[in-house]
Design a protein around this motif. Structure first.
Motif, PDB file in Angstrom:
ATOM      1  N   ARG A 227       0.817  -1.222   0.059  1.00  0.00           N
ATOM      2  CA  ARG A 227       0.023  -0.105   0.112  1.00  0.00           C
ATOM      3  C   ARG A 227       0.864   1.229   0.012  1.00  0.00           C
ATOM      4  N   ARG A 228       1.955   1.256   0.806  1.00  0.00           N
ATOM      5  CA  ARG A 228       2.732   2.427   0.841  1.00  0.00           C
ATOM      6  C   ARG A 228       4.136   2.121   0.788  1.00  0.00           C
ATOM      7  N   ARG A 229       5.086   3.044   0.400  1.00  0.00           N
ATOM      8  CA  ARG A 229       6.418   2.943  -0.209  1.00  0.00           C
ATOM      9  C   ARG A 229       7.169   3.040   1.194  1.00  0.00           C
ATOM     10  N   PHE A 230       7.610   1.994   2.005  1.00  0.00           N
ATOM     11  CA  PHE A 230       8.250   1.806   3.021  1.00  0.00           C
ATOM     12  C   PHE A 230      10.001   1.998   2.808  1.00  0.00           C
ATOM     13  N   HIS A 231      10.806   2.531   3.716  1.00  0.00           N
ATOM     14  CA  HIS A 231      12.117   2.283   3.781  1.00  0.00           C
ATOM     15  C   HIS A 231      12.497   0.780   3.640  1.00  0.00           C
TER      16      HIS A 231
ATOM     17  N   ASP B 257       2.571  20.191  -1.705  1.00  0.00           N
ATOM     18  CA  ASP B 257       3.113  18.629  -1.742  1.00  0.00           C
ATOM     19  C   ASP B 257       4.598  18.628  -1.191  1.00  0.00           C
ATOM     20  N   VAL B 258       5.001  17.537  -0.467  1.00  0.00           N
ATOM     21  CA  VAL B 258       6.349  17.146  -0.279  1.00  0.00           C
ATOM     22  C   VAL B 258       7.104  17.014  -1.592  1.00  0.00           C
ATOM     23  N   PRO B 259       8.120  17.669  -1.874  1.00  0.00           N
ATOM     24  CA  PRO B 259       8.850  17.574  -3.210  1.00  0.00           C
ATOM     25  C   PRO B 259       9.557  16.055  -3.370  1.00  0.00           C
ATOM     26  N   ALA B 260       9.604  15.948  -4.602  1.00  0.00           N
ATOM     27  CA  ALA B 260      10.071  14.414  -4.942  1.00  0.00           C
ATOM     28  C   ALA B 260      11.449  14.204  -4.416  1.00  0.00           C
ATOM     29  N   TRP B 261      12.256  15.336  -4.551  1.00  0.00           N
ATOM     30  CA  TRP B 261      13.805  15.002  -4.038  1.00  0.00           C
ATOM     31  C   TRP B 261      13.547  14.605  -2.378  1.00  0.00           C
ATOM     32  N   PHE B 262      12.766  15.242  -1.595  1.00  0.00           N
ATOM     33  CA  PHE B 262      12.626  15.024  -0.244  1.00  0.00           C
ATOM     34  C   PHE B 262      12.235  13.720   0.117  1.00  0.00           C
ATOM     35  N   ALA B 263      11.173  13.566  -0.870  1.00  0.00           N
ATOM     36  CA  ALA B 263      10.407  12.160  -0.536  1.00  0.00           C
ATOM     37  C   ALA B 263      11.189  11.130  -0.924  1.00  0.00           C
ATOM     38  N   GLU B 264      11.846  11.041  -2.009  1.00  0.00           N
ATOM     39  CA  GLU B 264      12.672  10.005  -2.493  1.00  0.00           C
ATOM     40  C   GLU B 264      14.261  10.119  -1.848  1.00  0.00           C
ATOM     41  N   LEU B 265      14.383  10.727  -0.730  1.00  0.00           N
ATOM     42  CA  LEU B 265      15.693  10.836  -0.192  1.00  0.00           C
ATOM     43  C   LEU B 265      16.767  10.974  -0.999  1.00  0.00           C
ATOM     44  N   ASP B 266      16.731  11.857  -1.923  1.00  0.00           N
ATOM     45  CA  ASP B 266      17.746  12.195  -2.836  1.00  0.00           C
ATOM     46  C   ASP B 266      18.739  13.181  -2.519  1.00  0.00           C
ATOM     47  N   ALA B 267      19.539  12.807  -1.678  1.00  0.00           N
ATOM     48  CA  ALA B 267      20.433  13.633  -1.044  1.00  0.00           C
ATOM     49  C   ALA B 267      21.672  14.074  -2.019  1.00  0.00           C
TER      50      ALA B 267
ATOM     51  N   CYS C 145      23.635  20.469   5.421  1.00  0.00           N
ATOM     52  CA  CYS C 145      23.178  19.765   6.458  1.00  0.00           C
ATOM     53  C   CYS C 145      22.107  18.991   6.141  1.00  0.00           C
ATOM     54  N   LEU C 146      21.076  19.431   5.223  1.00  0.00           N
ATOM     55  CA  LEU C 146      20.135  18.764   4.657  1.00  0.00           C
ATOM     56  C   LEU C 146      20.525  17.438   3.746  1.00  0.00           C
ATOM     57  N   SER C 147      21.554  17.562   2.953  1.00  0.00           N
ATOM     58  CA  SER C 147      22.023  16.696   2.353  1.00  0.00           C
ATOM     59  C   SER C 147      22.469  15.326   3.076  1.00  0.00           C
ATOM     60  N   SER C 148      23.315  15.846   4.144  1.00  0.00           N
ATOM     61  CA  SER C 148      23.939  14.796   5.151  1.00  0.00           C
ATOM     62  C   SER C 148      23.076  13.885   5.775  1.00  0.00           C
ATOM     63  N   ILE C 149      21.779  14.666   6.042  1.00  0.00           N
ATOM     64  CA  ILE C 149      20.774  13.967   6.998  1.00  0.00           C
ATOM     65  C   ILE C 149      19.754  13.268   6.196  1.00  0.00           C
ATOM     66  N   LEU C 150      19.512  13.547   4.979  1.00  0.00           N
ATOM     67  CA  LEU C 150      18.897  12.663   3.963  1.00  0.00           C
ATOM     68  C   LEU C 150      19.527  11.545   3.741  1.00  0.00           C
ATOM     69  N   ALA C 151      21.084  11.424   3.566  1.00  0.00           N
ATOM     70  CA  ALA C 151      21.600  10.759   3.059  1.00  0.00           C
ATOM     71  C   ALA C 151      21.492   9.498   4.303  1.00  0.00           C
TER      72      ALA C 151
ATOM     73  N   HIS D 196       6.842   8.395   8.719  1.00  0.00           N
ATOM     74  CA  HIS D 196       6.514   7.060   9.253  1.00  0.00           C
ATOM     75  C   HIS D 196       6.885   5.997   8.127  1.00  0.00           C
ATOM     76  N   ARG D 197       6.847   6.424   6.838  1.00  0.00           N
ATOM     77  CA  ARG D 197       7.387   5.363   5.991  1.00  0.00           C
ATOM     78  C   ARG D 197       9.100   5.340   5.993  1.00  0.00           C
ATOM     79  N   ALA D 198       9.756   6.499   6.202  1.00  0.00           N
ATOM     80  CA  ALA D 198      11.236   6.357   6.050  1.00  0.00           C
ATOM     81  C   ALA D 198      11.938   6.070   7.150  1.00  0.00           C
ATOM     82  N   PHE D 199      11.374   5.953   8.361  1.00  0.00           N
ATOM     83  CA  PHE D 199      12.170   5.763   9.590  1.00  0.00           C
ATOM     84  C   PHE D 199      11.787   4.428  10.111  1.00  0.00           C
ATOM     85  N   ILE D 200      12.780   3.713  10.561  1.00  0.00           N
ATOM     86  CA  ILE D 200      12.927   2.336  11.106  1.00  0.00           C
ATOM     87  C   ILE D 200      11.942   2.252  12.584  1.00  0.00           C
ATOM     88  N   ASP D 201      11.656   3.612  13.057  1.00  0.00           N
ATOM     89  CA  ASP D 201      10.990   3.371  14.261  1.00  0.00           C
ATOM     90  C   ASP D 201       9.790   3.693  14.239  1.00  0.00           C
TER      91      ASP D 201
END
Ligand SMILES: Cc1cc2nc3c(=O)[nH]c(=O)nc-3n(C[C@H](O)[C@H](O)[C@H](O)COP(=O)(O)OP(=O)(O)OC[C@H]3O[C@@H](n4cnc5c(N)ncnc54)[C@H](O)[C@@H]3O)c2cc1C
Ligand code: SF4
Length: 512
Positions: A46-50, A340-350, A357-363, A399-404
């Motif tokens: 149903r949803r794209r999880f990590h 909308d949340v932009p694609a680069w953020f949603a897709e973790l495109d660091a 800061c944002l690039s390192s953390i998304l990575a 919710h989808r991107a984080f292990i916890d």
């Protein structure tokens, strides 16, 4: 499943239906109790999880099934309903209170399933409700909930007074990371050994094969990258991770709780949230062990108290708020953030991001499905709020991107804490900040193409400029909030505000 092992044939305690986040022994009532575990592929379709989150949840469920052996009826199915329908009529099924409104409603719709009180949290829903009622119209302050919990469970108490003479050592716990070259440890930068890591086993290999196959079949697709499993999948592993943390890392947890370092996402954090949220560990059990270690091993009180506050303070507070605030809370959007949340953020495109800061953390999220509280709050969440992204989408992404990430923990943390979408129900002011905060608490800014102190022009920091732009857009919303009076006065003094607004409107939600 044999007739002998069929649910319903056994024991006065009946069969316990365990959800995938109820995997510890405290979710059972007897050592011989029979168990039903349902692995639903549809959840991931149903949803794209990590990818690493999907792996951990499946691995943990299968590890639990292996531990339980014949006592466990492990079903793979598209939906839970399918399996419940197949069970023989009259199967005495019980379930501990699930952790989302959706799952609770499913249980309540399922005839013959007995719903038991929640486990895996310290303060019960009834205790929290009683406290909330006693507050009347006063805000439900985390600190007050926490002090009550310390008294209720007699944790770090000396009679009626807190051990050490104070409830809170927060002022000792806000150190920036050590400057390079000073106190610098080649491994972590803050002088603690790296975290405990699990070894993968045959169950992990099987999970990896299944997930690869599902992806090839086109049934599911994931975000993030696959990688060695970093987080515990069994109670034994979770206890090892916890014991290692207390022995080697807890001493530095307090002082460096808020610090961020490029190249070391872990610092002295416990990495136990996924184990707690899978139900492998019980928070009160950890609190008792940490208190014992404090008494026996002379650990610093600021770290011990800080960690205990996270467990029976913050974690229980967020859990109980989820239920207290009700199912509609997730839709709050009082700042009318509707982009909308932009694609680069949603897709973790660091790699698409130049802001260091944002690039390192998304990575880090892409590679590990985890970063600690401050990158979540003051970088990822802060940026989403400044740019005006829809809180429900931001919540879904976390919710989808984080292990916890689970519904109960994401909704209050993101909608209330991080996005201020309830207009101040949980926090007194929005967690918005500019580059100066990130610069003080990290080593991200020095090599960055932007300058944290610059608002306008080529090197203008997108967090600093974004902060003022956010305040400008919400002047009216914050006008009556005395905690925002000083920032709004600062805004009035900005001579370059028109140029800043134009610049940030142009930048918008594009990758900075
Ligand atoms: C925007 C945002 C989203 C978050 N989403 C989640 C989430 O989906 N799942 C999650 O478990 N935590 C979430 N948190 C809280 C916190 O960031 C993580 O619990 C923590 O970073 C996990 O790492 P750790 O186990 O090393 O925690 P530590 O820093 O070692 O803290 C110890 C434990 O305290 C508990 N804890 C501390 N703060 C919170 C909190 N606010 N809510 C719930 N538990 C807390 C966790 O169980 C954690 O394991 C979120 C915070 C923010 C700001
Ligand atoms: S200068 Fe701004 S964008 Fe760059 S790392 Fe610092 S806070 Fe982040």
């Amino acid at each position: 499943m044999t007739a002998e092992s069929a649910p319903g044939r056994d024991s006065s305690t009946g069969v316990r239906w365990l959800f995938g986040d109820q995997l510890g022994p405290h979710f059972l009532d007897a050592t011989d109790q029979r168990v039903l575990l349902i692995e639903s592929r549809k959840v991931f379709a149903r949803r794209r999880f990590h990818r690493q989150k999907a792996h951990l949840v499946q691995s943990a469920m299968r590890h639990r099934a292996a531990e339980l052996g014949d006592r466990c009826d492990y079903r793979k199915a598209d939906t839970y309903g399918e399996v419940l329908h197949e069970l023989s009529p009259g199967t005495p099924l019980s379930v501990c209170h699930p952790t989302s409104f959706a799952a609770r409603d499913l249980v309540m719709r399922s005839p013959g399933v007995r719903l038991l009180p929640a486990r895996g949290f310290a303060t019960s829903m009834a205790e929290f409700a009683e406290w909330a009622t006693s507050r009347g119209s006063r805000r439900l302050l985390m600190e007050d909930h926490y002090r009550l919990a310390r008294r209720r469970f007699d944790v770090m108490m000396d009679g009626d007074e807190p051990v050490g003479g104070q409830w809170n050592f927060d002022h000792d716990n806000r150190l920036p990371p050590p400057k390079p070259g000073r106190d610098k440890n080649p491994v972590t930068g803050i002088g603690v050994p790296p975290p405990w890591w699990p070894d993968e086993d045959e169950i992990d290999a099987e999970v990896r094969r299944d997930l690869d196959q599902w992806e090839r079949d086109g049934d599911v697709s994931f975000i993030g990258v696959d990688g060695p499993r970093r987080f515990p999948a069994s109670r034994g592993e979770a206890r090892s991770a916890f014991t290692h943390f207390v022995a080697h890392r807890l001493n530095a947890f307090g002082p460096y709780e808020d610090a961020m370092l490029a190249g070391d996402p872990w610092l002295a954090h416990s990495l136990l949230s996924s184990s707690l949220n899978l139900g492998l560990l019980d928070p009160l059990e950890l609190v008792r062990d940490v208190e014992k270690a404090y008494l026996e091993d002379d650990l610093p009180i600021a770290s011990v108290e800080g960690f205990i506050r996270q467990l029976i303070g913050w974690r229980d507070y967020i859990w109980n708020l989820y239920w207290h605030l009700g199912p509609d809370y997730r839709e709050r959007n009082l700042l009318h953030a509707d982009l909308d949340v932009p694609a680069w953020f949603a897709e973790l495109d660091a790699d698409a991001v130049g802001a260091n800061c944002l690039s390192s953390i998304l990575a880090d999220v892409r590679d590990h499905a985890w970063v600690h509280h401050i990158p979540r709050l003051m970088v990822l969440g802060n940026y989403a709020m400044q740019r005006g992204w829809r809180p429900s989408q931001v919540t879904d992404w976390f919710h989808r991107a984080f292990i916890d990430g689970y519904d109960w923990v994401m909704v209050p943390n993101v909608v209330g804490m991080s996005q201020y979408a309830d207009g101040g129900g949980i926090t007194t002011k929005p967690y918005a900040g500019g580059g100066a905060y990130i610069d003080r608490m990290s080593d991200y800014c020095k090599p960055c193409r932007y300058r944290p102190s610059v608002r306008v022009g080529e090197p203008a920091c997108p967090f600093t400029a974004g902060y003022w732009w956010f305040l400008d857009r919400h002047r009216a919303d914050f006008a009556g909030n005395h905690r925002m009076a000083q920032p709004l006065r600062g805004l009035d003094r900005l001579a370059d505000l028109p140029a800043l607004v134009e610049q940030e409107q142009t930048r918008g939600s594009s990758a900075p």
